[in-house]
Design a protein around this motif. Structure first.
Motif, PDB file in Angstrom:
ATOM      1  N   MET A   1      34.277  43.136  73.168  1.00 31.11           N
ATOM      2  CA  MET A   1      34.695  44.505  73.292  1.00 31.11           C
ATOM      3  C   MET A   1      34.237  45.273  72.052  1.00 31.11           C
ATOM      4  SD  MET A   1      38.446  46.121  74.009  1.00 31.11           S
ATOM      5  CE  MET A   1      39.377  45.568  72.627  1.00 31.11           C
ATOM      6  N   VAL A   2      33.573  46.385  72.251  1.00 24.35           N
ATOM      7  CA  VAL A   2      33.064  47.205  71.162  1.00 24.35           C
ATOM      8  C   VAL A   2      34.159  48.183  70.740  1.00 24.35           C
ATOM      9  CG1 VAL A   2      31.299  48.837  70.476  1.00 24.35           C
ATOM     10  CG2 VAL A   2      30.724  46.979  72.028  1.00 24.35           C
ATOM     11  N   LEU A   3      34.452  48.180  69.442  1.00 21.89           N
ATOM     12  CA  LEU A   3      35.466  49.068  68.897  1.00 21.89           C
ATOM     13  C   LEU A   3      34.799  50.126  68.030  1.00 21.89           C
ATOM     14  CD1 LEU A   3      38.083  46.400  67.768  1.00 21.89           C
ATOM     15  CD2 LEU A   3      38.116  47.736  69.862  1.00 21.89           C
ATOM     16  N   SER A   4      35.358  51.323  68.026  1.00 17.62           N
ATOM     17  CA  SER A   4      34.805  52.378  67.182  1.00 17.62           C
ATOM     18  C   SER A   4      35.069  52.053  65.719  1.00 17.62           C
ATOM     19  CB  SER A   4      35.436  53.725  67.538  1.00 17.62           C
ATOM     20  OG  SER A   4      36.807  53.725  67.163  1.00 17.62           O
ATOM     21  N   ASN A   5      34.332  52.700  64.834  1.00 17.45           N
ATOM     22  CA  ASN A   5      34.513  52.478  63.404  1.00 17.45           C
ATOM     23  C   ASN A   5      35.926  52.848  62.961  1.00 17.45           C
ATOM     24  OD1 ASN A   5      31.950  51.531  63.082  1.00 17.45           O
ATOM     25  ND2 ASN A   5      31.098  53.518  62.475  1.00 17.45           N
ATOM     26  N   TYR A   6      36.441  53.939  63.513  1.00 14.93           N
ATOM     27  CA  TYR A   6      37.797  54.376  63.171  1.00 14.93           C
ATOM     28  C   TYR A   6      38.816  53.310  63.568  1.00 14.93           C
ATOM     29  CZ  TYR A   6      42.098  57.099  63.251  1.00 14.93           C
ATOM     30  OH  TYR A   6      43.375  57.536  63.041  1.00 14.93           O
ATOM     31  N   LEU A   7      38.693  52.750  64.755  1.00 11.96           N
ATOM     32  CA  LEU A   7      39.616  51.723  65.226  1.00 11.96           C
ATOM     33  C   LEU A   7      39.479  50.447  64.402  1.00 11.96           C
ATOM     34  CD1 LEU A   7      41.798  51.158  67.298  1.00 11.96           C
ATOM     35  CD2 LEU A   7      40.028  50.375  68.855  1.00 11.96           C
ATOM     36  N   GLN A   8      38.257  50.101  64.024  1.00 14.90           N
ATOM     37  CA  GLN A   8      38.048  48.918  63.184  1.00 14.90           C
ATOM     38  C   GLN A   8      38.663  49.115  61.801  1.00 14.90           C
ATOM     39  OE1 GLN A   8      34.003  47.502  63.040  1.00 14.90           O
ATOM     40  NE2 GLN A   8      33.720  47.861  65.229  1.00 14.90           N
ATOM     41  N   PHE A   9      38.495  50.318  61.235  1.00 19.83           N
ATOM     42  CA  PHE A   9      39.099  50.600  59.931  1.00 19.83           C
ATOM     43  C   PHE A   9      40.615  50.508  60.020  1.00 19.83           C
ATOM     44  CE2 PHE A   9      41.076  53.605  57.005  1.00 19.83           C
ATOM     45  CZ  PHE A   9      40.661  53.069  55.802  1.00 19.83           C
ATOM     46  N   ASN A  10      41.198  51.112  61.069  1.00 18.96           N
ATOM     47  CA  ASN A  10      42.653  51.030  61.244  1.00 18.96           C
ATOM     48  C   ASN A  10      43.106  49.587  61.393  1.00 18.96           C
ATOM     49  OD1 ASN A  10      43.216  53.717  61.009  1.00 18.96           O
ATOM     50  ND2 ASN A  10      43.281  54.109  63.211  1.00 18.96           N
ATOM     51  N   LEU A  11      42.374  48.812  62.145  1.00 17.24           N
ATOM     52  CA  LEU A  11      42.714  47.414  62.353  1.00 17.24           C
ATOM     53  C   LEU A  11      42.762  46.661  61.022  1.00 17.24           C
ATOM     54  CD1 LEU A  11      43.062  44.953  64.306  1.00 17.24           C
ATOM     55  CD2 LEU A  11      40.585  44.768  64.251  1.00 17.24           C
ATOM     56  N   LEU A  12      41.746  46.833  60.205  1.00 15.50           N
ATOM     57  CA  LEU A  12      41.698  46.127  58.928  1.00 15.50           C
ATOM     58  C   LEU A  12      42.710  46.683  57.927  1.00 15.50           C
ATOM     59  CD1 LEU A  12      37.863  45.567  58.571  1.00 15.50           C
ATOM     60  CD2 LEU A  12      39.602  44.045  59.504  1.00 15.50           C
ATOM     61  N   PHE A  13      42.885  48.000  57.916  1.00 10.51           N
ATOM     62  CA  PHE A  13      43.844  48.615  56.998  1.00 10.51           C
ATOM     63  C   PHE A  13      45.265  48.160  57.322  1.00 10.51           C
ATOM     64  CE2 PHE A  13      46.768  52.129  55.994  1.00 10.51           C
ATOM     65  CZ  PHE A  13      46.617  52.137  54.616  1.00 10.51           C
ATOM     66  N   PHE A  14      45.638  48.185  58.594  1.00 12.76           N
ATOM     67  CA  PHE A  14      46.990  47.790  58.960  1.00 12.76           C
ATOM     68  C   PHE A  14      47.182  46.283  58.848  1.00 12.76           C
ATOM     69  CE2 PHE A  14      46.979  51.976  61.198  1.00 12.76           C
ATOM     70  CZ  PHE A  14      47.920  52.565  60.359  1.00 12.76           C
ATOM     71  N   SER A  15      46.125  45.507  58.969  1.00 11.59           N
ATOM     72  CA  SER A  15      46.224  44.073  58.690  1.00 11.59           C
ATOM     73  C   SER A  15      46.505  43.847  57.213  1.00 11.59           C
ATOM     74  CB  SER A  15      44.946  43.354  59.098  1.00 11.59           C
ATOM     75  OG  SER A  15      44.761  43.423  60.485  1.00 11.59           O
ATOM     76  N   LEU A  16      45.860  44.628  56.356  1.00 10.08           N
ATOM     77  CA  LEU A  16      46.117  44.560  54.920  1.00 10.08           C
ATOM     78  C   LEU A  16      47.565  44.932  54.620  1.00 10.08           C
ATOM     79  CD1 LEU A  16      44.355  44.020  52.359  1.00 10.08           C
ATOM     80  CD2 LEU A  16      44.201  46.485  52.132  1.00 10.08           C
ATOM     81  N   ILE A  17      48.062  45.986  55.252  1.00  9.66           N
ATOM     82  CA  ILE A  17      49.456  46.394  55.085  1.00  9.66           C
ATOM     83  C   ILE A  17      50.389  45.293  55.611  1.00  9.66           C
ATOM     84  CG2 ILE A  17      51.202  48.110  55.765  1.00  9.66           C
ATOM     85  CD1 ILE A  17      49.142  49.138  53.767  1.00  9.66           C
ATOM     86  N   GLY A  18      50.010  44.636  56.702  1.00 11.26           N
ATOM     87  CA  GLY A  18      50.783  43.506  57.217  1.00 11.26           C
ATOM     88  C   GLY A  18      50.885  42.385  56.190  1.00 11.26           C
ATOM     89  N   GLY A  19      49.814  42.161  55.432  1.00 11.06           N
ATOM     90  CA  GLY A  19      49.848  41.180  54.345  1.00 11.06           C
ATOM     91  C   GLY A  19      50.805  41.600  53.245  1.00 11.06           C
ATOM     92  N   PHE A  20      50.822  42.889  52.920  1.00 14.34           N
ATOM     93  CA  PHE A  20      51.770  43.396  51.927  1.00 14.34           C
ATOM     94  C   PHE A  20      53.207  43.208  52.420  1.00 14.34           C
ATOM     95  CE2 PHE A  20      49.928  45.947  48.377  1.00 14.34           C
ATOM     96  CZ  PHE A  20      48.624  45.561  48.559  1.00 14.34           C
ATOM     97  N   ILE A  21      53.439  43.499  53.694  1.00 16.03           N
ATOM     98  CA  ILE A  21      54.777  43.328  54.271  1.00 16.03           C
ATOM     99  C   ILE A  21      55.202  41.862  54.172  1.00 16.03           C
ATOM    100  CG2 ILE A  21      56.075  43.363  56.445  1.00 16.03           C
ATOM    101  CD1 ILE A  21      54.433  45.861  57.198  1.00 16.03           C
ATOM    102  N   THR A  22      54.277  40.962  54.434  1.00 18.49           N
ATOM    103  CA  THR A  22      54.557  39.536  54.331  1.00 18.49           C
ATOM    104  C   THR A  22      54.910  39.149  52.898  1.00 18.49           C
ATOM    105  OG1 THR A  22      53.064  39.103  56.162  1.00 18.49           O
ATOM    106  CG2 THR A  22      53.637  37.227  54.767  1.00 18.49           C
ATOM    107  N   GLY A  23      54.144  39.661  51.937  1.00 16.26           N
ATOM    108  CA  GLY A  23      54.409  39.352  50.534  1.00 16.26           C
ATOM    109  C   GLY A  23      55.750  39.880  50.069  1.00 16.26           C
ATOM    110  N   VAL A  24      56.060  41.118  50.406  1.00 13.12           N
ATOM    111  CA  VAL A  24      57.349  41.701  50.017  1.00 13.12           C
ATOM    112  C   VAL A  24      58.491  40.925  50.670  1.00 13.12           C
ATOM    113  CG1 VAL A  24      58.803  43.759  50.223  1.00 13.12           C
ATOM    114  CG2 VAL A  24      56.423  44.001  49.563  1.00 13.12           C
TER     115      VAL A  24
END
Length: 133
Positions: A1-24
């Motif tokens: 499935m081809v994702l737009s650049n905006y959707l890919q950025f959101n995916l990676l950004f929110f995954s990073l935030i998910g890592g922060f949530i895990t750490g906290v």
């Protein structure tokens, strides 16, 4: 499935935030559990329950933010988010979290004792023990 650049950025950004949530969350868990040595089986069960709960929380967060498109990059960025949190923020925030937990637990104990005081007076009046005679 081809994702737009905006959707890919959101995916990676929110995954990073998910890592922060895990750490906290892990730091909060460490602050609550403390350093006392307990039964290793109890610690193992607590750890398993924590990781199941945090997995559900991160999945719901990612589902809410970007439809839970989970791929290898999502896992990689969650791990990177955890690493960044522990490398740069954990040592500073764990002290704050421990102090906050101590303040909250102290206030809860005081509030509980204030609420229970009239009941203790009544119980000690009607059912005195050997110390109160």
């Amino acid at each position: 499935m081809v994702l737009s650049n905006y959707l890919q950025f959101n995916l990676l950004f929110f995954s990073l935030i998910g890592g922060f949530i895990t750490g906290v969350s892990f730091d909060i868990y460490r602050a609550i559990r403390g350093n006392q040595i307990e039964n290793k089986i109890i610690i193992f069960v607590e750890d398993i329950l924590f990781w199941v709960l945090i997995s559900i929380i991160v999945f719901v967060f990612l589902f809410y933010k970007d439809g839970a498109i989970i791929n290898t990059y999502s896992y990689a960025f969650i791990i990177i988010g955890i690493y960044i949190y522990f490398k740069f923020f954990s040592s500073k925030l764990i002290i704050f979290e421990i102090r906050l937990f101590d303040i909250i637990s102290r206030n809860l104990r005081i509030t509980f004792n204030i609420i229970m005081y009239p009941f203790r007076l009544v119980i000690n009046h009607f059912f005195p023990n050997e110390k109160n005679k």
